[in-house]
Scaffold this motif. Sequence first.
Motif, mmCIF file in Angstrom:
data_model
loop_
_atom_site.group_PDB
_atom_site.id
_atom_site.type_symbol
_atom_site.label_atom_id
_atom_site.label_comp_id
_atom_site.label_asym_id
_atom_site.label_seq_id
_atom_site.Cartn_x
_atom_site.Cartn_y
_atom_site.Cartn_z
ATOM 1 N N UNK A 196 -1.226 -4.112 -17.220
ATOM 2 C CA UNK A 196 -1.139 -4.471 -15.808
ATOM 3 C C UNK A 196 -2.515 -4.333 -15.157
ATOM 4 N N UNK A 197 -3.235 -3.296 -15.495
ATOM 5 C CA UNK A 197 -4.560 -3.086 -14.922
ATOM 6 C C UNK A 197 -5.484 -4.255 -15.271
ATOM 7 N N UNK A 198 -5.412 -4.725 -16.492
ATOM 8 C CA UNK A 198 -6.239 -5.859 -16.917
ATOM 9 C C UNK A 198 -5.881 -7.115 -16.150
ATOM 10 N N UNK A 199 -4.593 -7.359 -15.971
ATOM 11 C CA UNK A 199 -4.157 -8.553 -15.240
ATOM 12 C C UNK A 199 -4.568 -8.487 -13.772
ATOM 13 N N UNK A 200 -4.466 -7.321 -13.156
ATOM 14 C CA UNK A 200 -4.888 -7.162 -11.762
ATOM 15 C C UNK A 200 -6.394 -7.381 -11.656
ATOM 16 N N UNK A 201 -7.148 -6.813 -12.574
ATOM 17 C CA UNK A 201 -8.606 -6.975 -12.569
ATOM 18 C C UNK A 201 -8.982 -8.448 -12.691
ATOM 19 N N UNK A 245 -9.970 -0.079 -8.449
ATOM 20 C CA UNK A 245 -9.215 -0.303 -9.684
ATOM 21 C C UNK A 245 -10.026 0.160 -10.889
ATOM 22 N N UNK A 246 -11.305 -0.143 -10.898
ATOM 23 C CA UNK A 246 -12.162 0.232 -12.021
ATOM 24 C C UNK A 246 -12.346 1.743 -12.149
ATOM 25 N N UNK A 247 -12.052 2.477 -11.094
ATOM 26 C CA UNK A 247 -12.277 3.922 -11.129
ATOM 27 C C UNK A 247 -11.018 4.735 -11.448
ATOM 28 N N UNK A 248 -9.893 4.057 -11.722
ATOM 29 C CA UNK A 248 -8.662 4.788 -12.022
ATOM 30 C C UNK A 248 -8.178 4.476 -13.437
ATOM 31 N N UNK A 249 -7.291 5.333 -13.931
ATOM 32 C CA UNK A 249 -6.709 5.161 -15.256
ATOM 33 C C UNK A 249 -5.598 4.103 -15.227
ATOM 34 N N UNK A 297 0.197 -0.529 -6.987
ATOM 35 C CA UNK A 297 0.035 -0.889 -5.574
ATOM 36 C C UNK A 297 -0.784 -2.178 -5.431
ATOM 37 N N UNK A 298 -1.876 -2.265 -6.181
ATOM 38 C CA UNK A 298 -2.699 -3.471 -6.124
ATOM 39 C C UNK A 298 -1.986 -4.672 -6.744
#
Length: 61
Positions: free
Chosen positions: A5-10, A41-45, A53-54
Amino acid sequence: MTDSLKTRVREKLLRQLAEDAPDNEHDDPRQISVAGDLDALDSVAEDDPLVEELAARYLVF
């Protein structure tokens, strides 16, 4: 799907920054907000609540 999910948001945030036409004469509050969210986003796990949230804010599924 192997993307987190983090990759997709980024990817979505980077795409929005690239697609928005830069305004060299004025600061664009939207671009500033997206850039700030990208930095956050880049600063969280991966499992940080900010990622979800994002994802909700930018409609990433």
